[in-house]
Scaffold this motif. Structure first.
Motif, short mmCIF file in Angstrom:
data_model
loop_
_atom_site.label_atom_id
_atom_site.label_comp_id
_atom_site.label_asym_id
_atom_site.label_seq_id
_atom_site.Cartn_x
_atom_site.Cartn_y
_atom_site.Cartn_z
N VAL B 86 0.85 -1.19 0.00
CA VAL B 86 0.00 0.00 0.00
C VAL B 86 0.88 1.24 0.00
CG1 VAL B 86 -1.64 1.32 1.41
CG2 VAL B 86 -1.84 -1.15 1.32
N CYS B 87 0.39 2.31 -0.60
CA CYS B 87 1.03 3.61 -0.44
C CYS B 87 -0.01 4.58 0.10
CB CYS B 87 1.57 4.11 -1.78
SG CYS B 87 2.32 5.74 -1.65
N LEU B 88 0.28 5.14 1.26
CA LEU B 88 -0.61 6.16 1.84
C LEU B 88 -0.01 7.52 1.50
CD1 LEU B 88 -2.81 7.34 3.72
CD2 LEU B 88 -1.28 6.87 5.64
N VAL B 89 -0.76 8.33 0.79
CA VAL B 89 -0.30 9.68 0.44
C VAL B 89 -1.04 10.68 1.33
CG1 VAL B 89 0.04 11.37 -1.39
CG2 VAL B 89 0.04 8.93 -1.93
N ILE B 90 -0.26 11.51 2.02
CA ILE B 90 -0.85 12.52 2.91
C ILE B 90 -0.48 13.88 2.35
CG2 ILE B 90 -0.99 13.37 5.28
CD1 ILE B 90 0.03 10.66 6.22
N GLY B 91 -1.47 14.70 2.11
CA GLY B 91 -1.21 16.03 1.55
C GLY B 91 -1.72 17.14 2.46
N HIS B 92 -1.23 18.35 2.22
CA HIS B 92 -1.73 19.52 2.95
C HIS B 92 -2.26 20.51 1.93
CE1 HIS B 92 -2.38 22.50 5.95
NE2 HIS B 92 -1.78 21.79 6.89
N TYR B 93 -3.56 20.74 1.97
CA TYR B 93 -4.17 21.57 0.93
C TYR B 93 -4.14 23.07 1.28
CZ TYR B 93 -8.30 20.68 3.93
OH TYR B 93 -9.16 20.53 4.99
N ARG B 94 -3.48 23.43 2.38
CA ARG B 94 -3.36 24.85 2.70
C ARG B 94 -1.93 25.40 2.52
NH1 ARG B 94 -8.03 26.57 4.46
NH2 ARG B 94 -9.41 25.20 5.62
N SER B 95 -0.97 24.52 2.35
CA SER B 95 0.44 24.95 2.34
C SER B 95 0.71 26.02 1.28
CB SER B 95 1.35 23.75 2.08
OG SER B 95 1.26 22.85 3.14
N ALA B 96 0.11 25.87 0.11
CA ALA B 96 0.42 26.81 -0.97
C ALA B 96 -0.54 28.00 -0.99
CB ALA B 96 0.36 26.08 -2.31
N GLY B 97 -1.80 27.76 -0.70
CA GLY B 97 -2.80 28.79 -0.95
C GLY B 97 -3.33 29.55 0.25
N THR B 98 -3.36 28.92 1.41
CA THR B 98 -3.89 29.61 2.60
C THR B 98 -2.92 29.46 3.76
OG1 THR B 98 -5.25 27.63 2.92
CG2 THR B 98 -6.36 29.58 2.09
N PRO B 99 -1.91 30.34 3.80
CA PRO B 99 -0.89 30.25 4.86
C PRO B 99 -1.48 30.48 6.25
CG PRO B 99 -0.16 31.67 3.07
CD PRO B 99 -1.61 31.39 2.83
N LEU B 100 -0.64 30.19 7.24
CA LEU B 100 -1.04 30.38 8.64
C LEU B 100 -1.22 31.86 8.98
CD1 LEU B 100 -1.54 28.88 11.36
CD2 LEU B 100 0.90 29.14 11.83
N ASP B 101 -0.50 32.72 8.26
CA ASP B 101 -0.60 34.18 8.46
C ASP B 101 -0.20 34.59 9.88
OD1 ASP B 101 -1.55 34.38 5.87
OD2 ASP B 101 -3.65 34.44 6.46
N ALA B 102 0.76 33.92 10.47
CA ALA B 102 1.14 34.23 11.86
C ALA B 102 2.48 34.97 11.94
CB ALA B 102 1.21 32.95 12.67
N GLY B 103 3.11 35.25 10.83
CA GLY B 103 4.41 35.93 10.87
C GLY B 103 5.46 35.11 11.59
N CYS B 104 5.37 33.79 11.47
CA CYS B 104 6.25 32.92 12.25
C CYS B 104 7.71 33.07 11.88
CB CYS B 104 5.82 31.46 12.10
SG CYS B 104 6.27 30.73 10.51
N GLY B 105 7.99 33.43 10.65
CA GLY B 105 9.37 33.66 10.25
C GLY B 105 10.04 32.49 9.56
N PHE B 106 9.39 31.32 9.54
CA PHE B 106 10.08 30.15 9.03
C PHE B 106 10.32 30.18 7.52
CE2 PHE B 106 8.39 27.93 12.95
CZ PHE B 106 9.63 27.91 13.57
N CYS B 107 9.50 30.91 6.77
CA CYS B 107 9.69 30.90 5.31
C CYS B 107 10.86 31.77 4.89
CB CYS B 107 8.41 31.31 4.58
SG CYS B 107 7.87 32.99 4.91
N ALA B 108 11.08 32.88 5.59
CA ALA B 108 12.15 33.78 5.14
C ALA B 108 12.79 34.56 6.27
CB ALA B 108 11.61 34.74 4.09
#
Lengths: 287, 259
Positions: B86-108
Motif C-alpha cells: 500500500v502507499c498512503l499519500v498525505i497532503g496539505h491543501y493549505r500549504s500553498a494557498g492559505t498560509p497560517l498568516d502568523a508571521g512565524c518567520g520560518f519561510c524567510a
C-alpha cells in the motif's frame, strides 16, 4: 522508607516520560538523511523565565494573543502550585538544506539558490528562524509526533506548544537550533477539569461582552445582515436594526507600535536569564 | 475498463488486505494529528494494486531527471514501491494557498508573511494559485514558496500515521521520491505538497538492507531470473519421467536403482 507515595516519585516519572519522548523524537523515522535534531528537558526556575516571556507576548489579560495568554496562565499556575511538570524541548536546524533535491517547495528552483538566500537572509520571525527547508521541517514534525505518542503511551498528559518553544529560542536554551517546539509534560494526576492543557485558567478571564466582541470581529460575516446593498451591516446588538454598525476595513497602527515594546521587554528577561545562569554557574563552582 | 492479467501474484493477498486496513487507520491518525491553530488541512489517499505499480513506473521515469545519489534513490525506492502492499499519500491543501498568516518567520526569517505573499499573485491578500500555469508548476516537483508551519503540520500528520503503523507492526517508511511521483501523478490535486508512505507486511522489511545497484539486484529481479533460468534448465535436461529415470555414474554409492 518502606512505602513510596506519589509525592516520592511523581516528578521522576514525569522526567522519565519526557526522556521517553526525547528518545522517540531522536529515533523517529525520517524523510531526509540529514536533519540536525536536539532535545532538552527543562523544569523549575528555568520554566519561570519562559512564563515571564509569555506574559509579555500575551499582553495584559491576553490583549495581544489569547492563545499565548492561556499557555502563560497554565505555566504560571503549575509553578505557583508547585506541580510536578517538565518541558521537553525539541529543536531542529532547518537551514541550510544539504538535500540537493531541488524540489521547489521553498520557492527557489534549486537547493543551491535557497541556501544562498538563507545565508543572506537568515533571521527570526515570531516563532523561529527562517528560511527553512520544507522537508527538514517535515522531518521535525515527524519527530514531534513520535515524541507526543511516546509520552501518550505512558498516560502522561502533554501538549505541543510553539509559545514555550519560542520562549526557549529567545532565552538561548538550544543554541544553533532554528525552530523549537516545547512539549509540556505532566502533571500526572488529572486536574479538576479532567485535564490540564485545555486552558482551564481562562475561566473567568473575559466577560460575555468581550467574548462577543471577539466573535463579531473574527466572524463578522456570521453576524452580517442582508448585504445586497453592498454595505453589509453587522448585528452587534439585539437592537442592531436601530444602531446600524457597518463592516469595514482600516489600519491597525497599535499593532506596529506594540511590537517594539514587546521585543524590548523580552530582551530584558533574556538578559536576566543569562545573569541567572552565570550566577548559578558561579554557585556551582563555589560548592 | 482495463484489465491486467498477472501470472505471478507478488505476494499473499490477505497480507495486502490487512496492510490496507492499517493504512486506513494511519490515515485517520493523520487527520486527527495536532495542527497549528487546530485548522484543517490534511487529506489522504491510498494507492494499491495497479495504481501503486503505476506510481512506481512514474518514479522510474522521474529518476532520469537526476543523477548521482538522487537518481539512485529514485531507482532503489522504485523497487521498494513495487514490493509494497500500500502507499498512503498525505497532503496539505493549505500549504500553498492559505498560509497560517502568523508571521512565524520560518519561510524567510521575517516577522511577516510577505515572502510567500509577494511570490504569489494575490488579490486583497487572497492567494490566486490559478495564476500559476501548469508549465510553470511542472518546473519543480512542489511549486513554492509555501507556508512552512503548514508543512510542519504535514510532518506531524505523517508522524502520527507512522505511530499507527509502528504500533500495528507494519513496516512503513515515508519517501521523498514516492512523494514526487505522487505529485506528478496528480494524486490529491488540491494539495500542492504531499508525503507518500510505503507500507508492507512482508516477513522481511523491504525498506532496509539494500544492496548496491538495488534496482538490478533485488528480490523481484532474482525471482524473475530464477524463473528464466529454471525453465531453460528444464528444457535442456528434459526426459520422460514415466518411462525413464537417470542413473548415477558407476560407483557413486547413491544410486537408488541399486537399492
Amino acid at each position: 522508607m518502606p512505602i513510596l507515595t506519589e509525592k516520592d516519585y511523581t516528578f521522576e516519572l514525569i522526567l522519565q516520560a519526557a526522556k521517553d519522548g526525547a528518545a522517540a523524537a531522536l529515533g523517529a523515522p525520517r524523510l531526509t538523511p540529514s536533519l540536525e535534531l536536539e532535545t532538552r528537558i527543562v523544569h523549575g526556575e528555568e520554566i519561570g523565565f519562559m512564563v515571564r516571556l509569555l506574559e509579555i507576548f500575551a499582553g495584559p489579560e491576553g490583549a495581544y494573543s489569547q492563545f499565548i495568554y492561556g499557555d502563560y496562565l497554565m505555566g504560571k499556575r503549575f509553578l505557583e502550585q508547585n506541580q510536578p511538570y517538565a518541558i521537553l524541548l525539541i529543536g531542529a536546524k532547518t537551514s541550510p538544506s544539504p538535500l540537493a533535491w531541488d524540489c521547489g517547495a521553498c520557492g527557489f528552483p534549486t537547493c543551491g539558490e535557497f541556501n544562498r538566500f538563507a545565508n543572506e537572509n537568515k533571521s527570526a520571525g515570531m516563532f523561529g528562524y527562517g528560511p527553512a527547508c520544507n522537508w527538514l521541517m517535515m522531518d521535525f514534525g515527524i519527530a514531534l509526533a513520535q515524541a507526543s505518542a511516546a509520552i501518550y503511551a505512558k498516560n502522561v498528559d502533554s501538549r505541543q506548544q510553539g509559545s514555550y518553544g519560542a520562549a526557549a529560542l529567545i532565552l538561548g536554551m538550544m543554541p544553533g537550533m532554528d525552530a523549537i517546539i516545547a512539549n509540556s509534560v505532566g502533571p500526572l494526576n488529572r486536574g479538576i477539569f479532567q485535564e490540564w492543557y485545555n486552558r482551564p485558567e481562562m475561566k473567568g478571564s473575559f466577560s460575555m461582552d468581550k467574548i462577543y466582541e471577539m466573535l463579531i470581529a473574527t466572524f463578522a460575516y456570521h453576524f452580517g445582515a442582508f448585504s445586497g446593498d453592498g454595505i453589509p451591516m453587522i448585528k452587534n446588538t439585539d437592537d442592531w436594526f436601530w444602531e446600524p454598525f457597518k463592516a469595514g476595513t482600516g489600519p491597525m497602527p497599535e499593532a506596529v507600535e506594540i511590537l517594539p515594546q514587546i521585543l524590548e521587554k523580552a530582551g530584558e528577561v533574556t538578559l536576566e536569564y543569562e545573569q541567572w545562569l552565570q550566577e548559578r554557574a558561579a554557585g556551582d563552582g563555589d560548592s | 475498463m482495463r484489465e491486467k492479467i498477472y501470472e505471478f501474484e507478488p505476494y499473499n493477498r490477505a497480507q495486502k488486505n490487512h496492510t490496507l486496513e492499517v493504512a486506513r487507520l494511519a490515515a485517520n491518525a493523520a487527520l486527527t494529528a495536532p495542527k497549528a491553530g487546530g485548522v484543517d488541512g490534511v487529506e489522504c489517499e491510498i494507492l494499491t494494486g495497479d495504481d501503486l505499480l503505476a506510481l512506481a513506473d512514474v518514479m522510474e521515469r522521474e529518476s532520469h531527471k537526476f543523477s548521482g545519489h538522487v537518481k539512485r534513490r529514485f531507482l532503489y525506492e522504485t523497487v521498494m514501491a513495487r514490493e509494497s502492499d500500500v502507499c498512503l499519500v498525505i497532503g496539505h491543501y493549505r500549504s500553498a494557498g492559505t498560509p497560517l498568516d502568523a508571521g512565524c518567520g520560518f519561510c524567510a526569517g521575517r516577522m511577516d508573511c510577505s515572502f510567500v505573499y509577494n511570490a504569489r499573485k494575490t488579490e486583497h491578500g487572497v492567494i490566486d494559485l490559478t495564476a500559476v500555469s501548469p508549465e510553470e508548476r511542472a518546473k519543480v516537483p512542489f511549486h513554492g514558496p509555501m507556508c512552512v508551519p503548514r508543512n510542519l503540520d504535514l510532518g506531524i500528520a505523517v508522524g502520527s500515521a507512522m505511530v499507527i503503523t509502528q504500533r500495528l507492526l507494519v513496516d512503513a517508511m515515508p519517501f521523498y521520491t514516492v512523494s514526487v511521483a505522487a505529485q506528478r501523478m496528480g494524486i490529491l490535486p488540491r494539495s500542492w505538497i504531499k508525503v507518500a508512505i510505503l507500507m508492507s507486511s512482508r516477513q522481511k522489511n523491504p525498506y532496509v538492507d539494500v544492496l548496491p545497484d538495488y534496482h538490478l539486484h533485488n528480490l523481484a529481479t532474482m525471482e524473475d531470473d530464477l524463473r528464466k533460468m529454471f525453465v531453460t534448465l528444464r528444457g535442456v535436461y528434459w526426459y520422460d519421467y514415466k518411462t525413464w529415470y537417470p542413473r548415477w555414474t558407476k560407483g557413486s554409492g547413491d544410486d537408488p536403482e541399486k537399492e
